[in-house]
Scaffold this motif. Structure first.
Motif, PDB file in Angstrom:
ATOM      1  N   UNK A  87       0.858  -1.183   0.000  1.00 42.96           N
ATOM      2  CA  UNK A  87       0.000   0.000   0.000  1.00 42.96           C
ATOM      3  C   UNK A  87       0.895   1.235   0.000  1.00 42.96           C
ATOM      4  N   UNK A  88       0.575   2.269  -0.795  1.00 47.16           N
ATOM      5  CA  UNK A  88       1.431   3.456  -0.806  1.00 47.16           C
ATOM      6  C   UNK A  88       1.344   4.227   0.501  1.00 47.16           C
ATOM      7  N   UNK A  89       2.468   4.738   0.945  1.00 46.60           N
ATOM      8  CA  UNK A  89       2.506   5.582   2.138  1.00 46.60           C
ATOM      9  C   UNK A  89       1.862   6.932   1.816  1.00 46.60           C
ATOM     10  N   UNK A  90       1.080   7.449   2.764  1.00 43.55           N
ATOM     11  CA  UNK A  90       0.359   8.710   2.560  1.00 43.55           C
ATOM     12  C   UNK A  90       0.996   9.804   3.392  1.00 43.55           C
ATOM     13  N   UNK A  91       1.042  11.011   2.836  1.00 44.15           N
ATOM     14  CA  UNK A  91       1.554  12.162   3.585  1.00 44.15           C
ATOM     15  C   UNK A  91       0.689  12.395   4.818  1.00 44.15           C
ATOM     16  N   UNK A  92       1.317  12.617   5.944  1.00 47.61           N
ATOM     17  CA  UNK A  92       0.604  12.827   7.202  1.00 47.61           C
ATOM     18  C   UNK A  92       0.421  14.321   7.451  1.00 47.61           C
ATOM     19  N   UNK A  93      -0.809  14.703   7.773  1.00 49.62           N
ATOM     20  CA  UNK A  93      -1.094  16.100   8.106  1.00 49.62           C
ATOM     21  C   UNK A  93      -1.147  16.329   9.606  1.00 49.62           C
ATOM     22  N   UNK A  94      -1.426  15.280  10.358  1.00 50.39           N
ATOM     23  CA  UNK A  94      -1.441  15.407  11.812  1.00 50.39           C
ATOM     24  C   UNK A  94      -0.803  14.182  12.449  1.00 50.39           C
ATOM     25  N   UNK A  95      -0.362  14.378  13.672  1.00 45.75           N
ATOM     26  CA  UNK A  95       0.352  13.316  14.396  1.00 45.75           C
ATOM     27  C   UNK A  95      -0.367  13.029  15.701  1.00 45.75           C
ATOM     28  N   UNK A  96      -0.567  11.742  16.048  1.00 48.92           N
ATOM     29  CA  UNK A  96      -1.217  11.411  17.321  1.00 48.92           C
ATOM     30  C   UNK A  96      -0.342  11.808  18.505  1.00 48.92           C
ATOM     31  N   UNK A  97      -0.959  12.478  19.464  1.00 52.58           N
ATOM     32  CA  UNK A  97      -0.239  12.910  20.661  1.00 52.58           C
ATOM     33  C   UNK A  97      -0.557  12.038  21.865  1.00 52.58           C
ATOM     34  N   UNK A  98      -1.833  11.662  22.004  1.00 47.97           N
ATOM     35  CA  UNK A  98      -2.222  10.877  23.169  1.00 47.97           C
ATOM     36  C   UNK A  98      -3.628  10.335  22.977  1.00 47.97           C
ATOM     37  N   UNK A  99      -3.915   9.230  23.669  1.00 48.76           N
ATOM     38  CA  UNK A  99      -5.272   8.701  23.785  1.00 48.76           C
ATOM     39  C   UNK A  99      -5.762   8.998  25.194  1.00 48.76           C
ATOM     40  N   UNK A 100      -6.910   9.660  25.288  1.00 44.79           N
ATOM     41  CA  UNK A 100      -7.404  10.131  26.580  1.00 44.79           C
ATOM     42  C   UNK A 100      -8.775   9.535  26.883  1.00 44.79           C
ATOM     43  N   UNK A 101      -9.015   9.122  28.128  1.00 43.01           N
ATOM     44  CA  UNK A 101     -10.380   8.750  28.524  1.00 43.01           C
ATOM     45  C   UNK A 101     -11.251   9.996  28.546  1.00 43.01           C
ATOM     46  N   UNK A 102     -12.481   9.875  28.086  1.00 43.08           N
ATOM     47  CA  UNK A 102     -13.333  11.047  27.937  1.00 43.08           C
ATOM     48  C   UNK A 102     -14.780  10.691  28.240  1.00 43.08           C
ATOM     49  N   UNK A 103     -15.577  11.739  28.432  1.00 44.98           N
ATOM     50  CA  UNK A 103     -17.015  11.605  28.660  1.00 44.98           C
ATOM     51  C   UNK A 103     -17.738  12.474  27.640  1.00 44.98           C
ATOM     52  N   UNK A 104     -18.779  11.911  27.010  1.00 47.21           N
ATOM     53  CA  UNK A 104     -19.551  12.633  26.004  1.00 47.21           C
ATOM     54  C   UNK A 104     -20.760  13.284  26.675  1.00 47.21           C
ATOM     55  N   UNK A 105     -21.002  14.537  26.323  1.00 43.50           N
ATOM     56  CA  UNK A 105     -22.140  15.269  26.879  1.00 43.50           C
ATOM     57  C   UNK A 105     -22.654  16.243  25.836  1.00 43.50           C
TER      58      UNK A 105
END
Length: 368
Positions: free
Chosen positions: A61-79
């Motif tokens: 599969x061709x590599x795609x240019x990245x526009x953003x980089x993952x910084x962290x996965x955070x626990x969250x609450x939806x409201x």
């Protein structure tokens, strides 16, 4: 032992030896161990024949240019946002005759929720009828006295007084009609209808047919479904790194960070971060979940499936498909999220990266 017995015993032993010898000669030989076909090396390339590549399940599969980089996965609450939740109140006391929706239903603006029978609606309808009758009499009297005033038969003050009484009766009719409209009242049946003021999802429905309702209760709560708010705890190390305007992801949904707290909670050593998120099947108010926070990607970084990354001699590598074979390429890997990994260096955008069969290529490269 006589000679006859000796000859018999010797014959038995000879027959047994002959059978054992025949079994040994005809026993199939154990298959020789099959050694793996070593990959050929040509100019530093790992050369794998096409048929063997298919057997190994190698896919690229061709590599795609990245526009953003993952910084962290955070626990969250939806409201829901503060301005996206509406309580639908029972305007008048009564008894529930019929319900049209249940908790979890999606509703459109103006849709009927329930029909309630109320004596107050009958009373309002009676008041409106009487006010309408008074208005008719007052209007006729005002018209008659105005005509007499124009003919000079009576004083103008009497006509003015009659017109004022007609205007007062008209205002009374208008007010009682407005109240019936506000409660969606139906004077003939003595019922009124609860309707939703916004489009959204019914998140609370404390109502059932036959039960009484008071004029101060809110049987329904409606949440707007086009937007939600996410609250998460941002670790202290990321305070100052994560800023409003950055992107978050929840599955395939993308949202935007709207606020980052400036105060560290001494108990959790974290700050509050808020973001907006569009509606989706995974977005339910009150649900606990995990979100991924993204920042701008460095120049030249690419994104590839996480299955493409492997390790050889303790170093991160990927396999690049070329016209001559497969090249082992050392890379600097960044964060990973949603099945994708960020490569900071080692691979250019558009290069074909092996995404399936990586383990087989690794074994072949180590067998060279």
């Amino acid at each position: 032992m006589d000679k006859r017995q000796t000859y018999a015993l010797g014959g038995t032993i000879a027959a047994a030896l002959a059978g054992a010898l025949a079994w040994w000669n005809y026993m199939p030989a154990a298959p020789a161990p099959v050694s793996p076909v070593p990959a050929q090396s040509r100019n530093g390339m790992l050369v794998v024949p096409a048929n063997q590549a298919r057997q190994l399940g190698i896919q690229v599969q061709p590599a795609a240019s990245a526009t953003d980089a993952p910084l962290a996965d955070l626990p969250a609450m939806i409201a829901p946002p503060p301005n996206a939740r509406v309580a639908v109140a029972a305007s008048l006391p009564g008894v529930v005759m019929r319900t049209m929706v249940v908790e979890g239903d999606t509703v459109r603006r103006g849709q009927a929720l329930a029909v309630i029978s109320s004596r107050d609606v009958l009373s309002l309808n009676g008041d409106l009828t009487r006010a309408g009758a008074r208005l008719g009499v007052a209007q006729s009297n005002a018209n008659r006295l105005s005509q007499l005033d124009r003919e000079g038969i009576i004083a103008g003050a009497r006509a003015d007084e009659a017109r004022a009484l007609a205007a007062e009766a008209r205002a009374d009719v208008s007010e009682k009609s407005r109240i019936l409209r506000l409660v969606n009242g139906h004077g003939g049946s003595g019922t009124y209808t609860l309707v939703t003021p916004i489009a959204g999802r019914v998140t609370s429905a404390n109502i059932q047919a036959g039960s009484p309702v008071e004029g101060t209760t809110a049987p329904y709560v409606i949440d707007a479904v086009d937007r939600y708010e996410v609250e998460a705890q941002l670790p202290e190390r990321l305070v100052g790194v994560v800023r409003p305007g950055m992107t978050i992801r929840l599955g395939d949904l993308r949202g935007t960070i709207t606020a980052v707290g400036s105060t560290i909670d001494p108990a959790t050593r974290s700050a509050m971060v808020k973001a907006t998120l569009p509606a989706g099947s995974a977005v339910v108010a009150g649900r606990a979940t995990n979100i991924s926070v993204f920042g701008p990607a460095p120049a030249g970084a690419v994104s590839v499936p996480q299955a493409a990354l492997t390790s050889i001699d303790g170093k991160d590598v990927v396999f690049i498909a070329t016209g001559s074979g497969f090249a082992v390429r050392h890379v600097d890997a960044g964060g990973a999220s949603a099945g994708k990994v960020l490569l900071l260096s080692g691979v250019r955008s558009g290069e074909r990266v092996v995404t399936s069969g990586t383990s087989a290529l690794k074994a072949l490269s180590q067998a060279r």
